[in-house]
Design a protein around this motif. Structure first.
Motif, PDB file in Angstrom:
ATOM      1  N   THR A   1       0.888  -1.286  -0.016  1.00  2.00           N
ATOM      2  CA  THR A   1       0.227   0.048  -0.155  1.00  2.00           C
ATOM      3  C   THR A   1       0.867   1.361  -0.082  1.00  2.00           C
ATOM      4  O   THR A   1       1.699   1.501   1.079  1.00  2.00           O
ATOM      5  CB  THR A   1      -0.840   0.108   1.498  1.00  2.00           C
ATOM      6  N   PRO A   2       0.906   2.032  -1.268  1.00  7.61           N
ATOM      7  CA  PRO A   2       1.750   3.329  -1.167  1.00  7.61           C
ATOM      8  C   PRO A   2       1.307   4.472  -0.155  1.00  7.61           C
ATOM      9  O   PRO A   2      -0.139   4.421  -0.019  1.00  7.61           O
ATOM     10  CB  PRO A   2       1.417   3.807  -2.571  1.00  7.61           C
TER      11      PRO A   2
ATOM     12  N   PRO B   1      13.918   6.501  11.439  1.00 12.38           N
ATOM     13  CA  PRO B   1      12.974   7.490  11.171  1.00 12.38           C
ATOM     14  C   PRO B   1      12.377   7.736   9.649  1.00 12.38           C
ATOM     15  O   PRO B   1      13.366   7.335   8.747  1.00 12.38           O
ATOM     16  CB  PRO B   1      13.846   8.658  11.518  1.00 12.38           C
ATOM     17  N   ILE B   2      11.354   8.209   9.348  1.00  8.72           N
ATOM     18  CA  ILE B   2      10.950   8.411   8.075  1.00  8.72           C
ATOM     19  C   ILE B   2      10.815  10.204   7.885  1.00  8.72           C
ATOM     20  O   ILE B   2      10.221  10.572   9.098  1.00  8.72           O
ATOM     21  CB  ILE B   2       9.513   7.797   7.912  1.00  8.72           C
TER      22      ILE B   2
ATOM     23  N   ASN C   1       9.636   8.126   0.528  1.00  6.23           N
ATOM     24  CA  ASN C   1       8.812   7.500  -0.603  1.00  6.23           C
ATOM     25  C   ASN C   1       8.481   5.850   0.236  1.00  6.23           C
ATOM     26  O   ASN C   1       9.392   5.222   0.051  1.00  6.23           O
ATOM     27  CB  ASN C   1       9.263   7.021  -1.820  1.00  6.23           C
ATOM     28  N   ILE C   2       7.431   5.988   0.853  1.00  7.26           N
ATOM     29  CA  ILE C   2       7.159   4.770   1.787  1.00  7.26           C
ATOM     30  C   ILE C   2       5.846   3.984   1.265  1.00  7.26           C
ATOM     31  O   ILE C   2       5.112   4.428   0.546  1.00  7.26           O
ATOM     32  CB  ILE C   2       6.919   5.220   3.301  1.00  7.26           C
TER      33      ILE C   2
ATOM     34  N   ASN D   1      11.131   3.091   0.136  1.00  8.16           N
ATOM     35  CA  ASN D   1      11.877   3.039  -0.882  1.00  8.16           C
ATOM     36  C   ASN D   1      13.018   3.954  -1.218  1.00  8.16           C
ATOM     37  O   ASN D   1      13.763   3.703  -2.050  1.00  8.16           O
ATOM     38  CB  ASN D   1      10.638   3.294  -1.972  1.00  8.16           C
ATOM     39  N   THR D   2      12.950   4.978  -0.503  1.00 16.95           N
ATOM     40  CA  THR D   2      14.182   6.149  -0.568  1.00 16.95           C
ATOM     41  C   THR D   2      15.398   5.469  -0.113  1.00 16.95           C
ATOM     42  O   THR D   2      16.390   5.793  -0.620  1.00 16.95           O
ATOM     43  CB  THR D   2      13.617   7.543   0.067  1.00 16.95           C
ATOM     44  N   THR D   3      15.391   4.902   1.058  1.00 16.71           N
ATOM     45  CA  THR D   3      16.677   4.385   1.604  1.00 16.71           C
ATOM     46  C   THR D   3      16.620   3.067   1.440  1.00 16.71           C
ATOM     47  O   THR D   3      17.829   2.310   1.611  1.00 16.71           O
ATOM     48  CB  THR D   3      16.251   4.729   3.157  1.00 16.71           C
TER      49      THR D   3
END
Length: 146
Positions: free
Chosen positions: A14-15, A73-74, A79-80, A103-105
């Motif tokens: 789920t984006p 941390p977010i 982009n999660i 998705n960013t890290t």
């Protein structure tokens, strides 16, 4: 099935859109918002996998237990997505594991484990998981073993 997270393969994603009001003074998503992200993933999972909207008056799933482990941390522009998986199913309850994947890290930011019980609000008690739900979950979670 083992609850070892390395053995879990997630078939549902789920984006999540991070909102400005999700951010705290440290420029991180505040911890209480993680639960909202897991809730969004869980609701989308059941709506899509069960191919219906739950009618809690007749039969639905309620949380009996939930834990969250915060790993990294977010941040605002990350982009999660929430990954969701049922890894155990019993007569009246099931267990779900969820991860917020960044998705960013390329890292898992948080892990949630939940126990849900099938419940009829009209009857005021727990009920067996409907056979049609069990079949749909087993079909979707290709590696779930009873």
């Amino acid at each position: 099935m083992s609850s070892n997270p390395k053995l879990h393969k997630f078939f549902h994603r789920t984006p999540i859109q991070i909102r400005f009001n999700d951010i705290d003074q440290l420029s991180h998503v505040t911890n209480s918002v993680y639960q909202q992200y897991f809730d969004l993933g869980r609701l989308k999972y059941f709506t899509e996998v069960l191919q219906e909207k739950m009618n809690w008056e007749v039969e639905g799933l309620v949380l009996a237990s939930i834990t969250i482990d915060y790993i990294i941390p977010i941040r605002m522009w990350d982009n999660i997505e929430v990954l969701s998986k049922i890894y155990e199913i019993g007569n009246k309850s099931l267990k779900m594991r969820q991860e917020i994947f960044n998705n960013t890290t390329g890292e898992v930011a948080a892990v949630s484990k939940a126990v849900m019980v099938c419940f009829s609000n009209a009857a005021g008690k727990s009920i067996p998981i409907p056979h049609r739900w069990r079949e749909l979950i087993l079909s979707f979670e290709k590696d779930l073993q009873l």
